[in-house]
Design a protein around this motif. Structure first.
Motif, short mmCIF file in Angstrom:
data_model
loop_
_atom_site.label_atom_id
_atom_site.label_comp_id
_atom_site.label_asym_id
_atom_site.label_seq_id
_atom_site.Cartn_x
_atom_site.Cartn_y
_atom_site.Cartn_z
N SER A 217 8.71 12.84 22.28
CA SER A 217 8.47 11.41 22.05
C SER A 217 6.97 11.16 22.05
O SER A 217 6.18 11.99 22.54
CB SER A 217 9.15 10.58 23.15
N TYR A 218 6.57 10.00 21.51
CA TYR A 218 5.15 9.63 21.47
C TYR A 218 4.80 8.57 22.51
O TYR A 218 3.73 7.96 22.42
CB TYR A 218 4.79 9.11 20.07
N ASP A 219 5.68 8.36 23.46
CA ASP A 219 5.42 7.29 24.43
C ASP A 219 4.13 7.53 25.22
O ASP A 219 3.29 6.62 25.38
CB ASP A 219 6.61 7.12 25.38
N VAL A 220 3.92 8.75 25.71
CA VAL A 220 2.71 9.07 26.47
C VAL A 220 1.48 8.92 25.59
O VAL A 220 0.44 8.42 26.03
CB VAL A 220 2.80 10.49 27.05
N ALA A 221 1.59 9.31 24.33
CA ALA A 221 0.46 9.18 23.41
C ALA A 221 0.09 7.70 23.24
O ALA A 221 -1.10 7.34 23.28
CB ALA A 221 0.81 9.79 22.05
N PHE A 222 1.08 6.84 23.05
CA PHE A 222 0.80 5.41 22.86
C PHE A 222 0.14 4.80 24.10
O PHE A 222 -0.85 4.07 24.00
CB PHE A 222 2.09 4.66 22.53
N PHE A 223 0.68 5.11 25.27
CA PHE A 223 0.11 4.54 26.49
C PHE A 223 -1.29 5.10 26.77
O PHE A 223 -2.17 4.37 27.26
CB PHE A 223 1.03 4.81 27.68
N SER A 224 -1.52 6.35 26.44
CA SER A 224 -2.84 6.94 26.64
C SER A 224 -3.88 6.29 25.72
O SER A 224 -5.00 5.97 26.14
CB SER A 224 -2.80 8.45 26.39
N ILE A 225 -3.49 6.08 24.46
CA ILE A 225 -4.41 5.44 23.52
C ILE A 225 -4.67 4.00 23.94
O ILE A 225 -5.80 3.50 23.82
CB ILE A 225 -3.83 5.51 22.09
N ALA A 226 -3.65 3.32 24.45
CA ALA A 226 -3.85 1.95 24.93
C ALA A 226 -4.88 1.91 26.06
O ALA A 226 -5.74 1.02 26.10
CB ALA A 226 -2.52 1.37 25.42
N ALA A 227 -4.80 2.88 26.97
CA ALA A 227 -5.77 2.93 28.06
C ALA A 227 -7.18 3.20 27.54
O ALA A 227 -8.16 2.59 28.01
CB ALA A 227 -5.36 4.00 29.07
N LEU A 228 -7.30 4.11 26.57
CA LEU A 228 -8.61 4.40 25.99
C LEU A 228 -9.18 3.18 25.28
O LEU A 228 -10.38 2.88 25.39
CB LEU A 228 -8.49 5.56 25.01
N LEU A 229 -8.35 2.45 24.55
CA LEU A 229 -8.82 1.25 23.86
C LEU A 229 -9.26 0.18 24.86
O LEU A 229 -10.25 -0.53 24.63
CB LEU A 229 -7.72 0.71 22.95
N ALA A 230 -8.53 0.04 25.95
CA ALA A 230 -8.93 -0.93 26.98
C ALA A 230 -10.28 -0.55 27.58
O ALA A 230 -11.15 -1.42 27.80
CB ALA A 230 -7.87 -1.01 28.07
N PHE A 231 -10.48 0.73 27.81
CA PHE A 231 -11.77 1.22 28.32
C PHE A 231 -12.88 0.92 27.31
O PHE A 231 -13.97 0.43 27.67
CB PHE A 231 -11.68 2.72 28.58
N GLY A 232 -12.63 1.18 26.04
CA GLY A 232 -13.62 0.88 25.00
C GLY A 232 -13.92 -0.61 24.91
O GLY A 232 -15.08 -1.00 24.70
#
Length: 274
Positions: A217-232
């Motif tokens: 599944s891509y669930d971890v990928a989506f949540f990880s990218i969301a965290a990176l975008l929030a950091f950015g």
């Protein structure tokens, strides 16, 4: 404050540093290649380098995995071929909309100075962080069930909308570089910045593939990218450029001060009593 000899409106040395709307790291002359490479030591350039990398990872995640993502979400290879193949065309439509819209918004922000371009991009990061959270939630919610038509439409719209982020970056990051570091060396500065999406391009697909192989599944990928975008988003909104260009700004400030003193009219010395 009492001013003796001269007028209070007479220009003083500290008043000629730079225009209020000019970046402290703006360079107004062509630099040698060696001096231009010093931009890699500039903290704000490194911030832009990191945030552009994050944004391109978010966009390329969809570009490189679109068909597999849709197939994984719907659980049907047939439905993947029916709708999943439309993800990339829809991504392109969002991209065109961003190219037009963000270009116009960038011009408005430069004229009105309501907010900086970097802060505007930070706002885009924050919005897309929420979008990737929503994609993760949809993925988790339908991991073991067939999604409804409404869920499919929501997933399709959210995933394809990453094209707007991609298109906005292509328009706004060059403008940020030109404002923060000046026009004369824009080519080499922007070329160095583009190393960042190049790194994202050859690293995103293998990492996304590894996550899917491990999770199914891509669930971890989506949540990880969301965290990176929030950091950015935090970096772009909270951090403003206050650093001079290495080895340039102090020298140019001295040149400007000498020019002002040389062009000043012959007036009595100014003595300020506090």
């Amino acid at each position: 404050r009492r001013v003796h000899g001269g007028t209070e409106s007479q220009p003083l040395l500290g008043a000629v540093a730079q225009p209020l709307d000019e970046s402290p790291s703006a360079v107004h002359e062509e630099l040698s290649t060696g001096r231009a490479l010093r931009v890699l030591l500039h903290p704000y350039f490194l911030l832009l380098f990191v945030t552009e990398f994050i944004a391109f990872v978010a966009a390329l995640c969809l570009l490189t995995q679109a068909s597999q993502m849709w197939s994984s979400f719907t659980g049907s290879q047939h439905r993947a071929s029916a709708l999943g193949d439309q993800l990339l065309p829809a991504f392109s439509y969002w991209n065109v909309a961003a190219s037009l819209g963000c270009g116009a918004v960038g011009d408005i922000l430069r004229r009105t100075r309501v907010m900086s371009l970097a802060a505007f991009v930070g706002g885009m990061f924050a919005v897309y962080s929420l979008i990737y959270v929503a994609l993760g939630v949809l993925t988790v919610a339908h991991r073991h069930s067939v999604p409804s038509n409404g869920a499919e439409i929501a997933y399709f719209t959210l995933a394809s909308s990453a094209g707007f982020l991609f298109g906005g970056l292509l328009v706004l990051f060059p403008s940020i570089i030109a404002h923060e570091f000046g026009q004369p060396n824009f080519g080499i500065f922007f070329g160095l910045l583009n190393i960042s999406p190049s790194i994202a391009a050859f690293s995103t697909a293998p990492v996304m593939g590894a996550i899917f192989s491990a999770r199914g599944s891509y669930d971890v990928a989506f949540f990880s990218i969301a965290a990176l975008l929030a950091f950015g988003a935090v970096l772009l909104i909270a951090v403003t450029n206050k650093w001079p260009y290495p080895g340039y700004a102090r020298q140019k400030a001295g040149v400007r001060a000498a020019a002002v003193l040389a062009s000043a009219p012959n007036t009595p010395p100014v003595r300020v009593t506090v």
